[in-house]
Design a protein around this motif. Structure first.
Motif, PDB file in Angstrom:
ATOM      1  N   THR A 268       4.235  86.816  58.373  1.00 32.06           N
ATOM      2  CA  THR A 268       2.892  87.678  58.851  1.00 32.06           C
ATOM      3  C   THR A 268       3.040  89.252  58.530  1.00 32.06           C
ATOM      4  O   THR A 268       4.244  89.608  58.593  1.00 32.06           O
ATOM      5  N   GLN A 269       2.133  89.810  58.042  1.00 32.05           N
ATOM      6  CA  GLN A 269       2.081  91.076  57.796  1.00 32.05           C
ATOM      7  C   GLN A 269       2.278  91.881  58.941  1.00 32.05           C
ATOM      8  O   GLN A 269       1.489  91.613  59.821  1.00 32.05           O
ATOM      9  N   ARG A 270       3.198  92.760  59.027  1.00 32.01           N
ATOM     10  CA  ARG A 270       3.410  93.607  60.321  1.00 32.01           C
ATOM     11  C   ARG A 270       2.336  94.206  60.806  1.00 32.01           C
ATOM     12  O   ARG A 270       2.195  94.343  62.262  1.00 32.01           O
TER      13      ARG A 270
ATOM     14  N   VAL B  96       7.398  83.923  40.827  1.00 33.67           N
ATOM     15  CA  VAL B  96       8.677  84.258  40.584  1.00 33.67           C
ATOM     16  C   VAL B  96       8.317  85.710  40.815  1.00 33.67           C
ATOM     17  O   VAL B  96       7.285  85.977  39.922  1.00 33.67           O
ATOM     18  N   LYS B  97       9.456  86.609  41.076  1.00 32.54           N
ATOM     19  CA  LYS B  97       8.983  88.012  41.082  1.00 32.54           C
ATOM     20  C   LYS B  97      10.544  88.874  41.291  1.00 32.54           C
ATOM     21  O   LYS B  97      11.370  88.243  41.506  1.00 32.54           O
ATOM     22  N   HIS B  98      10.522  89.875  40.869  1.00 30.33           N
ATOM     23  CA  HIS B  98       9.343  90.971  40.525  1.00 30.33           C
ATOM     24  C   HIS B  98       9.607  91.563  39.252  1.00 30.33           C
ATOM     25  O   HIS B  98      10.537  91.850  38.947  1.00 30.33           O
ATOM     26  N   TRP B  99       8.604  90.893  38.060  1.00 29.09           N
ATOM     27  CA  TRP B  99       8.940  90.840  36.785  1.00 29.09           C
ATOM     28  C   TRP B  99       8.826  92.498  36.544  1.00 29.09           C
ATOM     29  O   TRP B  99       7.647  92.887  36.556  1.00 29.09           O
TER      30      TRP B  99
ATOM     31  N   GLY C 238      18.231  97.490  48.838  1.00 30.83           N
ATOM     32  CA  GLY C 238      17.739  96.967  50.207  1.00 30.83           C
ATOM     33  C   GLY C 238      17.195  95.557  50.093  1.00 30.83           C
ATOM     34  O   GLY C 238      17.105  94.824  50.966  1.00 30.83           O
ATOM     35  N   ARG C 239      16.745  94.959  48.622  1.00 34.48           N
ATOM     36  CA  ARG C 239      16.012  93.657  48.741  1.00 34.48           C
ATOM     37  C   ARG C 239      16.902  92.499  47.990  1.00 34.48           C
ATOM     38  O   ARG C 239      16.446  91.601  47.703  1.00 34.48           O
ATOM     39  N   ASN C 240      18.234  92.784  47.948  1.00 34.61           N
ATOM     40  CA  ASN C 240      19.159  91.928  47.332  1.00 34.61           C
ATOM     41  C   ASN C 240      18.999  90.696  48.270  1.00 34.61           C
ATOM     42  O   ASN C 240      19.242  89.680  47.791  1.00 34.61           O
TER      43      ASN C 240
ATOM     44  N   SER D 272      -0.361  91.163  40.223  1.00 29.17           N
ATOM     45  CA  SER D 272       0.362  92.460  40.368  1.00 29.17           C
ATOM     46  C   SER D 272       1.060  92.322  41.747  1.00 29.17           C
ATOM     47  O   SER D 272       0.706  91.575  42.427  1.00 29.17           O
ATOM     48  N   ASP D 273       2.060  93.047  42.017  1.00 33.38           N
ATOM     49  CA  ASP D 273       2.451  93.518  43.371  1.00 33.38           C
ATOM     50  C   ASP D 273       1.582  94.054  43.811  1.00 33.38           C
ATOM     51  O   ASP D 273       0.637  94.779  43.323  1.00 33.38           O
ATOM     52  N   TRP D 274       1.650  94.510  45.286  1.00 41.73           N
ATOM     53  CA  TRP D 274       0.754  94.993  46.188  1.00 41.73           C
ATOM     54  C   TRP D 274       0.508  96.475  45.990  1.00 41.73           C
ATOM     55  O   TRP D 274       1.582  97.015  46.574  1.00 41.73           O
TER      56      TRP D 274
ATOM     57  N   THR E  90       0.481  83.995  50.865  1.00 43.68           N
ATOM     58  CA  THR E  90       1.388  84.691  51.998  1.00 43.68           C
ATOM     59  C   THR E  90       2.740  84.915  51.377  1.00 43.68           C
ATOM     60  O   THR E  90       3.068  84.485  50.488  1.00 43.68           O
ATOM     61  N   ASP E  91       3.452  85.831  51.964  1.00 41.58           N
ATOM     62  CA  ASP E  91       4.787  85.985  51.721  1.00 41.58           C
ATOM     63  C   ASP E  91       5.643  84.867  52.376  1.00 41.58           C
ATOM     64  O   ASP E  91       5.047  84.219  53.489  1.00 41.58           O
ATOM     65  N   ALA E  92       6.857  84.528  52.064  1.00 48.38           N
ATOM     66  CA  ALA E  92       7.537  84.991  51.006  1.00 48.38           C
ATOM     67  C   ALA E  92       8.755  83.746  50.918  1.00 48.38           C
ATOM     68  O   ALA E  92       8.802  82.826  51.617  1.00 48.38           O
TER      69      ALA E  92
ATOM     70  N   THR F 123      16.568  96.039  54.134  1.00 47.46           N
ATOM     71  CA  THR F 123      14.905  95.604  54.001  1.00 47.46           C
ATOM     72  C   THR F 123      14.391  96.058  52.810  1.00 47.46           C
ATOM     73  O   THR F 123      14.901  96.995  51.998  1.00 47.46           O
ATOM     74  N   GLU F 124      13.057  95.588  52.630  1.00 50.03           N
ATOM     75  CA  GLU F 124      12.362  95.996  51.568  1.00 50.03           C
ATOM     76  C   GLU F 124      12.184  97.501  51.593  1.00 50.03           C
ATOM     77  O   GLU F 124      12.074  98.074  52.957  1.00 50.03           O
ATOM     78  N   ASP F 125      12.109  98.434  50.792  1.00 49.83           N
ATOM     79  CA  ASP F 125      11.410  99.820  50.899  1.00 49.83           C
ATOM     80  C   ASP F 125      12.611 100.688  51.191  1.00 49.83           C
ATOM     81  O   ASP F 125      12.216 101.886  51.578  1.00 49.83           O
TER      82      ASP F 125
ATOM     83  N   ALA G  24       6.189  93.721  38.646  1.00 46.78           N
ATOM     84  CA  ALA G  24       6.974  94.551  39.695  1.00 46.78           C
ATOM     85  C   ALA G  24       6.273  96.046  40.007  1.00 46.78           C
ATOM     86  O   ALA G  24       5.414  96.581  39.029  1.00 46.78           O
ATOM     87  N   TYR G  25       6.861  96.671  40.808  1.00 44.76           N
ATOM     88  CA  TYR G  25       6.356  98.180  41.107  1.00 44.76           C
ATOM     89  C   TYR G  25       7.020  98.999  40.187  1.00 44.76           C
ATOM     90  O   TYR G  25       6.033 100.115  39.813  1.00 44.76           O
ATOM     91  N   ASN G  26       8.063  98.967  39.913  1.00 43.21           N
ATOM     92  CA  ASN G  26       8.896 100.172  38.832  1.00 43.21           C
ATOM     93  C   ASN G  26       8.083  99.958  37.608  1.00 43.21           C
ATOM     94  O   ASN G  26       7.654  98.993  37.056  1.00 43.21           O
TER      95      ASN G  26
HETATM   96  C1  BGC Z   1       6.237  93.420  48.065  1.00 46.29           C
HETATM   97  C2  BGC Z   1       5.931  91.825  47.347  1.00 46.29           C
HETATM   98  C3  BGC Z   1       5.082  91.170  48.271  1.00 46.29           C
HETATM   99  C4  BGC Z   1       4.002  91.644  48.679  1.00 46.29           C
HETATM  100  C5  BGC Z   1       2.886  91.203  49.672  1.00 46.29           C
HETATM  101  C6  BGC Z   1       5.129  94.120  48.485  1.00 46.29           C
HETATM  102  O1  BGC Z   1       5.265  95.016  49.119  1.00 46.29           O
HETATM  103  O2  BGC Z   1       6.917  94.096  46.938  1.00 46.29           O
HETATM  104  O3  BGC Z   1       7.187  91.174  47.428  1.00 46.29           O
HETATM  105  O4  BGC Z   1       4.814  89.774  47.979  1.00 46.29           O
HETATM  106  O5  BGC Z   1       4.134  93.137  49.104  1.00 46.29           O
HETATM  107  O6  BGC Z   1       3.169  91.385  50.865  1.00 46.29           O
END
Ligand code: BGC
Length: 726
Positions: free
Chosen positions: A105-107, A200-203, A167-169, A279-281, A97-99, A479-481, A247-249
């Motif tokens: 909970t996943q939205r 630890v993330k996101h490497w 946005g993720r700072n 991996s990240d998702w 689970t996050d985080a 926010t993320e994203d 990480a994603y990048n």
């Molecule tokens: C995020 C990760 C998160 C993963 C699982 C991704 O969108 O970048 O930080 O842990 O989703 O929800």
């Protein structure tokens, strides 16, 4: 398993861990006295190839709306991930689970949200400058994760704050490698003390959300090692996380999750990291390349174009494209981490959540995270005798804002302000129902309180004009994203100006994801930065406002005056069509944050390390010496005021060859009663007085003399000493 067999096993000297699955006693690796590596090696020998393949392949723990792929039924409701266990060998499933702020909970997943305690944001935790508190916070969310049936928590965000608009700072721990690494390492250690694996993330170098799947981070190797990589390295050393999330990048053109440089060379070879890389998702792009580059587990494969580590990995092994030994290494690393944190010996489930105690922990972190930025004419602490207090804006009558995306924790009692922001990903905007206004009213029962939502600045100014004191709450949803603007939205700056013009005793409480501009700063009497203050945020804000606790947070990041002061005034990629690959050249190298400001003689709005207190401190006896090759500094701190308070003396070091005039070398949070003093000796991490040399792949101590400063922020250095060359 039959009783006599258990007795036999126990009489062989095996230790029965509390809560251990009875089944685990029958295996040679069940002995907790053996080293995790040894236990992992023993399991590995007993595994079939299909079982190994099963360990390295992750499912999404929630229904993914755009694919109609249901989660495995064994996954926890609304969770980020699931990896089946191997019951015949006593290896538990990985429930993921996050985080970092708590159990999310996943939205997309469900109508039912898991209601859990939210810590303040990661950036707020860093603002405490208190690793012990970070550890307590980590242990709290680790306990809630366990009790919720999870043994992997996707916490530990430690990307350096290179870009204040990221946005993720709010999920990370600021701009300095020592502060970020120390804070996150402590939080990870807390989580794992509950037998829950933390990442630890996101490497690595995941510094902005704009174009996060396509951006390539370009930076010189040595500069990365002295900045972003160092933050990770310190977090790995202090926290020993079971997993690192790539990480994603892209980095230097390669996807982070298939970068031999990042995974095999830096992380596994140079840092000798023994855990596994997940991996990240949706960050995997290949089978063979990813496997050979060091990726150990494909997370939630449904997010990727293909299930790269499922059947394709099996085929790649069969065809000799990926050696069997590599699959063994992947599985061994995962098993080792499960053993190392105690996830095998202490299966999850069965515990209950002590919400009151956890709320107190979240509140305690928030109280030390809040930064007093301005306090003219001692407008704060608020006097309990004030007769008329007007509170304006920020939904302060209902709750406190939290950050958005995968880390969102849904609170007990539900979202205090439903319906705001995107209702799908990465929303909604969640307000935790701990209202600052109610907490303030409880502290000044004789005062007449009025709340205005601030939508009408004229009405707000009118009410402010007849108040003894006005407290304006301003929020920023990070926010993320998505990246953020440093300018407060929805006319909040105009509102503050109008209110401040009507009443000189205007105090602004900011609830932001990170740095923001304050064009009204000169007009207001007081400013508190409360970040995303978590489940106890309202109480914490009120306690700081009324001086029940000292204001003791310090800025973990520089607040710039303008975008022109940043290394990249324009956010790269912002004007490109979505999905267009681009690169960001991190030419500032390791000169991140205050280092960049120092190097370019820029005056920020507020410097790194800054924060006022309700009392005053004086420093003396500052000295430094090399003791058997180690640099140690000594100093005395005295509380020269009339009330107890907490201070954070900061040691900075400068030397020829550094990326910038100075680096944070040590810090210490401490509480002192009025008149009391204490003497500290702090030793400096040798890397902070060295320069990384890529050619020899080594840190090299600077040969010349060192300048050491003792100060209360990066811009307020009180005294200095020089340490001659060794
Ligand atoms: C995020 C990760 C998160 C993963 C699982 C991704 O969108 O970048 O930080 O842990 O989703 O929800």
């Amino acid at each position: 398993m039959s009783f006599p067999k258990a007795v036999a096993v126990l009489s062989c000297g095996f230790f029965l861990a509390s809560g251990a699955a009875a089944q685990s006693l029958v295996h040679p690796w069940s002995n907790p006295a053996l080293a995790p590596e040894v236990r992992a090696g023993l399991v590995l020998k007993a595994m079939t190839q299909d079982e190994k393949l099963r360990l390295v392949f992750g499912y999404f723990g929630s229904p993914k709306t755009d694919t109609n792929v249901p989660p495995p039924k064994e996954a926890r409701m609304g969770s980020a991930g699931y990896v089946p266990g191997i019951p015949r060998l006593g290896i538990p499933a990985q429930w993921i689970t996050d985080a970092g702020m708590g159990v999310a909970t996943q939205r997309d997943s469900a109508d039912t949200f898991r209601e859990r305690t939210a810590l303040p944001s990661g950036l707020a935790v860093a603002a405490t400058f208190n690793p012990d508190l970070a550890k307590q916070g980590g242990a709290m969310i680790g306990r809630e994760a366990r009790a919720s049936g999870f043994n992997v928590l996707l916490a530990g965000g430690v990307n350096l704050l290179r870009e204040p608009r990221n946005g993720r700072n709010f999920e990370y721990a600021g701009e300095d490698p020592l502060l970020a690494g120390t804070t996150v390492g402590a939080a990870v250690a807390g989580i794992q003390s509950e037998h829950v694996i933390s990442t630890v993330k996101h490497w690595a170098l995941n510094a902005q959300e704009t174009g996060r799947h396509v951006v390539s981070s370009e930076i010189d190797d040595a500069q990365a090692r002295m900045s972003d990589f160092l933050a990770f390295q310190i977090a790995l050393e202090k926290g020993a996380p079971g997993s690192v999330m790539c990480a994603y990048n892209r980095v230097k053109g390669e996807h982070a999750c298939e970068s031999d440089y990042l995974l095999n060379q830096v992380l596994k070879r140079d840092f000798a990291y023994p855990g596994y890389v997940m991996s990240d998702w949706g960050a995997v792009y290949s089978t063979e390349k990813a496997a050979l580059s060091g990726l150990d587990q494909q997370s939630a494969a449904v997010f990727d174009a293909k299930p790269y580590f499922g059947a394709p990995l099996k085929a790649a092994i069969k065809n000799g494209l990926v050696p069997k030994a590599r699959l063994d290494d992947m599985a061994r690393r995962i098993l080792r981490s499960l053993f190392a944190v105690g996830a095998v010996d202490h299966p999850v489930g069965g515990e209950s959540i002590d919400s009151d105690a956890n709320h107190k922990t979240a509140q305690a972190v928030a109280e030390e995270a809040i930064v007093l930025l301005k306090n003219t004419n001692a407008v704060l602490p608020l006097v309990k005798t004030a007769k008329r207090i007007v509170v304006i804006g920020g939904h302060a009558d209902r709750g406190v804002i939290s950050g958005g995306g995968s880390s969102t924790v849904f609170p007990a009692g539900g979202n205090a302000v439903p319906g705001l922001g995107p209702q799908g990903w990465p929303g909604p905007i969640v307000y935790l129902p701990n209202a600052p206004m109610a907490a303030m009213m409880a502290r000044a029962p004789m005062a007449d309180f009025q709340y205005l939502d601030g939508k009408d600045p004229v009405a707000a100014a009118k009410a402010a004009a007849v108040a003894d004191i006005v407290v304006v709450f301003a929020t920023q949803w990070a926010t993320e994203d998505a990246d953020v603007s440093l300018t407060l939205s929805e006319g909040q700056d105009d509102l503050i100006r109008a209110v401040a013009a009507a009443n000189a005793k205007t105090v602004v409480v900011l609830e932001t994801g990170g740095p923001v501009f304050m064009p009204w700063l000169d007009q207001v009497a007081g400013v508190l930065e409360a970040w995303n203050p978590g489940s106890g945020g309202g109480d914490a804000i009120a306690r700081v406002l009324f001086g029940e606790v000292d204001a003791s947070g310090r800025l973990p990041a520089t607040f710039p005056q303008s975008l022109e002061q940043l290394p990249r005034p324009k956010l790269d990629g912002a004007d490109l069509p979505s999905g267009t690959p681009f690169a960001v050249a991190y030419n500032e190298g390791a000169a991140v944050g205050y280092k960049w400001f120092d190097k370019n003689a820029l005056k920020p709005l507020f410097p790194f390390g800054y924060g006022l207190s309700y009392t005053s401190f004086a420093y003396s006896n500052f000295s430094a010496e090399r003791i058997t090759g180690k640099l140690v500094v000594h100093l005395t701190v005295k509380n020269t005021g009339t009330r107890s308070g907490k201070d954070v003396p900061q040691i900075y070091v400068g030397a020829k060859g550094f990326e910038a005039p100075k680096r944070l070398a040590a810090f210490q949070k401490m509480e002192l009663q009025p008149g009391a003093s204490t003497t500290l000796s702090l030793s400096i991490d040798p890397r902070l007085i060295s320069v990384y040399d890529s050619a020899s792949a080594n840190w090299k101590a600077v040969p010349g003399s060192l300048q050491l400063w003792l100060g209360s922020s990066a811009a307020d250095l009180k005294t200095s000493v020089e340490v001659p060359a060794p």
